[in-house]
Design a protein around this motif. Sequence first.
Motif, PDB file in Angstrom:
ATOM      1  N   ARG A 212     138.704 -22.190  44.323  1.00  0.00           N
ATOM      2  CA  ARG A 212     137.584 -22.887  43.704  1.00  0.00           C
ATOM      3  C   ARG A 212     136.270 -22.143  43.973  1.00  0.00           C
ATOM      4  O   ARG A 212     135.363 -22.130  43.152  1.00  0.00           O
ATOM      5  CB  ARG A 212     137.531 -24.311  44.268  1.00  0.00           C
ATOM      6  CG  ARG A 212     136.605 -25.253  43.544  1.00  0.00           C
ATOM      7  CD  ARG A 212     137.024 -25.552  42.125  1.00  0.00           C
ATOM      8  NE  ARG A 212     135.988 -26.315  41.461  1.00  0.00           N
ATOM      9  CZ  ARG A 212     134.982 -25.793  40.767  1.00  0.00           C
ATOM     10  NH1 ARG A 212     134.900 -24.493  40.627  1.00  0.00           N
ATOM     11  NH2 ARG A 212     134.083 -26.559  40.193  1.00  0.00           N
ATOM     12  N   GLN A 273     128.523 -29.132  41.617  1.00  0.00           N
ATOM     13  CA  GLN A 273     129.461 -28.006  41.680  1.00  0.00           C
ATOM     14  C   GLN A 273     129.876 -27.733  43.126  1.00  0.00           C
ATOM     15  O   GLN A 273     131.044 -27.432  43.401  1.00  0.00           O
ATOM     16  CB  GLN A 273     128.836 -26.743  41.072  1.00  0.00           C
ATOM     17  CG  GLN A 273     128.248 -26.920  39.680  1.00  0.00           C
ATOM     18  CD  GLN A 273     129.149 -27.689  38.734  1.00  0.00           C
ATOM     19  OE1 GLN A 273     130.322 -27.364  38.558  1.00  0.00           O
ATOM     20  NE2 GLN A 273     128.614 -28.743  38.133  1.00  0.00           N
ATOM     21  N   SER A 276     132.336 -30.467  44.386  1.00  0.00           N
ATOM     22  CA  SER A 276     133.670 -30.399  43.769  1.00  0.00           C
ATOM     23  C   SER A 276     134.461 -29.182  44.222  1.00  0.00           C
ATOM     24  O   SER A 276     135.642 -29.054  43.911  1.00  0.00           O
ATOM     25  CB  SER A 276     133.542 -30.385  42.240  1.00  0.00           C
ATOM     26  OG  SER A 276     132.902 -29.198  41.799  1.00  0.00           O
ATOM     27  N   PRO A 325     136.341 -34.167  47.161  1.00  0.00           N
ATOM     28  CA  PRO A 325     135.986 -33.371  45.971  1.00  0.00           C
ATOM     29  C   PRO A 325     136.575 -33.945  44.689  1.00  0.00           C
ATOM     30  O   PRO A 325     135.943 -33.842  43.627  1.00  0.00           O
ATOM     31  CB  PRO A 325     136.565 -31.979  46.291  1.00  0.00           C
ATOM     32  CG  PRO A 325     137.591 -32.202  47.345  1.00  0.00           C
ATOM     33  CD  PRO A 325     137.124 -33.371  48.134  1.00  0.00           C
ATOM     34  N   ARG A 329     134.536 -34.788  41.284  1.00  0.00           N
ATOM     35  CA  ARG A 329     134.963 -34.213  39.995  1.00  0.00           C
ATOM     36  C   ARG A 329     135.134 -35.314  38.951  1.00  0.00           C
ATOM     37  O   ARG A 329     134.720 -35.165  37.794  1.00  0.00           O
ATOM     38  CB  ARG A 329     136.269 -33.442  40.162  1.00  0.00           C
ATOM     39  CG  ARG A 329     136.140 -32.099  40.829  1.00  0.00           C
ATOM     40  CD  ARG A 329     137.387 -31.257  40.632  1.00  0.00           C
ATOM     41  NE  ARG A 329     138.567 -31.860  41.229  1.00  0.00           N
ATOM     42  CZ  ARG A 329     139.011 -31.612  42.457  1.00  0.00           C
ATOM     43  NH1 ARG A 329     138.349 -30.764  43.238  1.00  0.00           N
ATOM     44  NH2 ARG A 329     140.096 -32.189  42.919  1.00  0.00           N
ATOM     45  N   VAL A 334     133.636 -33.071  36.132  1.00  0.00           N
ATOM     46  CA  VAL A 334     133.838 -31.641  36.387  1.00  0.00           C
ATOM     47  C   VAL A 334     135.271 -31.289  35.991  1.00  0.00           C
ATOM     48  O   VAL A 334     136.215 -31.888  36.499  1.00  0.00           O
ATOM     49  CB  VAL A 334     133.609 -31.305  37.875  1.00  0.00           C
ATOM     50  CG1 VAL A 334     133.876 -29.826  38.131  1.00  0.00           C
ATOM     51  CG2 VAL A 334     132.182 -31.662  38.272  1.00  0.00           C
ATOM     52  N   LEU A 336     138.925 -29.635  35.769  1.00  0.00           N
ATOM     53  CA  LEU A 336     139.819 -29.086  36.781  1.00  0.00           C
ATOM     54  C   LEU A 336     140.940 -28.330  36.091  1.00  0.00           C
ATOM     55  O   LEU A 336     141.612 -28.855  35.199  1.00  0.00           O
ATOM     56  CB  LEU A 336     140.409 -30.202  37.646  1.00  0.00           C
ATOM     57  CG  LEU A 336     141.398 -29.767  38.718  1.00  0.00           C
ATOM     58  CD1 LEU A 336     140.686 -28.949  39.791  1.00  0.00           C
ATOM     59  CD2 LEU A 336     142.081 -30.972  39.342  1.00  0.00           C
ATOM     60  N   GLU A 374     144.487 -33.661  37.834  1.00  0.00           N
ATOM     61  CA  GLU A 374     144.197 -34.249  39.147  1.00  0.00           C
ATOM     62  C   GLU A 374     145.458 -34.876  39.743  1.00  0.00           C
ATOM     63  O   GLU A 374     145.760 -34.696  40.926  1.00  0.00           O
ATOM     64  CB  GLU A 374     143.096 -35.313  39.030  1.00  0.00           C
ATOM     65  CG  GLU A 374     141.711 -34.773  38.760  1.00  0.00           C
ATOM     66  CD  GLU A 374     141.049 -34.165  39.997  1.00  0.00           C
ATOM     67  OE1 GLU A 374     141.692 -34.088  41.062  1.00  0.00           O
ATOM     68  OE2 GLU A 374     139.882 -33.749  39.871  1.00  0.00           O
TER      69      GLU A 374
END
Length: 681
Positions: A212, A273, A276, A325, A329, A334, A336, A374
């Motif tokens: 990440r 950012q 996450s 995180p 997200r 955000v 993934l 997720e």
Amino acid sequence: MFDHKSLQLLTQMVNYPKLSIPELRLQLNLSPRQFEYTLNKLNDGLIELDLPKIEVIEMGFKIDERVKKHWKNEELSLGRKQLVFQENERLYLIYLYTYIRREPISIVHYQSLLQVSRNTALADVKKLRALCQGEGVKLDYNRTDGFKLEGEERHKRRFASVCIGTLSQLPMGRPGIKQVMDSWKYEDASTTIKQQLTDMAHEYQVVFVGNRLDQLIYELLFLQFRYGRNALFLPVKQTELIQQQPLFLMGKKLSAYLFNEAHEMEIVYLTIQLLSATQGVPHIYPSEELSYVSDEIIREVERLTLVPFKEKPILQSILYKHLVPAYFRIMCEVPLSNPLIDTIKAEHDALFKLVKQALKPLSDFTGEWISDEEVGYFTILFGGHVRRLEPEPKVYRATIVCPNGISSSMMLRTQLCQLFPGVHFTESHSVAELKQISPDSYDMIFSTIYLESSKPVYLTRPLLTVLEEDYLQQAVAADFDLPVPSAVPIDELMATIRKHATIKSEKALYTDLTNHLRQMRSIERSHSPMLSELLTVDKIRFTDAPLDWKEAIQLAAKPLEEQNYITPDYTQAMINRVLEIGAFIHVGKGIAIPHARPEQGVQKLGMSLLRVKKPVLLLDQPEHAIDMFICLAAIDNKLHLKALTELTSFLVNDDSLNRLKEATTADEIIAMMQKKGDDKK
């Protein structure tokens, strides 16, 4: 000239130098002619870089140390004329090229960037427009401004993050990203940004997830290139949440470094950012509510999988680190990227579905839908604990280096434990942590990245294929006194079969032979029985007698005792767990599923059912009135999950549950189970 396949081949050769040529072909799904073509293309590219060619020696190959060094250090400088991109790579590169444009763009620009024909570039633009539309962005064109992006700035950035995240995991992705920067003559400041993030992480006591962090560096770099072109607006809910976080100060400092100013909305965006991309630690988000959600998720997974976890405090700590995180997200939209999601769904389908249900507390807490990507990472995390419970003899000691996050390291650890039962695996470490550990504390290292060590290092991936597992076993056995599942060389066996028969699918045959000779190498690939296979006529009973709850569990378990599936100790253990924990076996709608740990008296996998006419009050509590007991005897934490998933589908459907409860004979119940199994085929 390098292309996707030639770089894939180089990756495999560097990672697995002991693989045979037939194994390489199967791994990459190449025919002999395709393999020869790909190898020639790879060697041509190496020659252009003044590097030695890769030699083929009988059934194997030899790769020069200079090539390995260049590859390991990411110094394989690929000129633009040497790169050939696949379609999905081209679409993401076109977007990023437009995202940081410095002048009006025509179709000729895209042709030059990707070295493709006009028709190919036009076709790519059409497909990219469809992708952008789904992300709230429009790829527009007019003669004055050329191609440009229209839409909210946050949506443009979000899709840029998707592009960078996806490209980072493709063989040609990172060279492509650098080519986009070079095309606009932007300076590659990724090294200085990484150092800045490293220094700030130390100052604010946070730890970045390895893969990440790499993605975040490129996102910040591209954000620097783009900064100031459009105003950024974020939802009020996100802004208010982030402004309260301790890491908001870190976001402020990062904004000043990147943009020489600290605009409030940009600080919020950068803090999102950062949150996450870090592993959750208490001082980042000290939330009692989220800690409670973490505990609720564990309880739900235990309830749905009927797996009572050992080492629960360790699992709680690991889950919270992953949950923080994930929470940000989800709350802040955000994106993934999970390259393992298709494999997770295919190979861990039952667990994936149960974990998806178990994440309801997180969905309720956030008020948001949890994406499959997720869910996939949570499945990997719990998959590290839902594993075989047999004791592992501790002969050799191994440590794991996997900077790709907690979930990936746990999945890797689980697979390695099954592959090497004679090895004791310590906790997973980052590269920095490994440097602080004495080499005397381990005998070997399994790592997903290259590193130097005085001890043997075995390169691997978080999720292994059959061929990669076989390679690892052969490689470790060559260095240590460990048994190898099969002494039969599969490639030689394949060569013999090829002489006398026509093979429809070499890859499928190789996999089947490997699995057979290794006796189904792990519980993950073993046969998981259907519900109708476990719950047979001789294990279903009915009674009109009034019973208390202990008597009901004893009577429900009796068929399993009589047929030596369990010992009387296991029956008592099921009762004791209710006394210790409470009415946790009540799954709702009058159904109870008593169970205990496999080591408490299970001899083989089984299931039994008792239907009582007069409801039984579990723990003498009216709110836990039970009219059906289903006893589970699990020999491990995996094999029963398919049957459990089928059973769950009965319990959540009122019509099928009513029919199940109205049945008066074992044959009626069996017929329902078989019909359900046929419907799923």
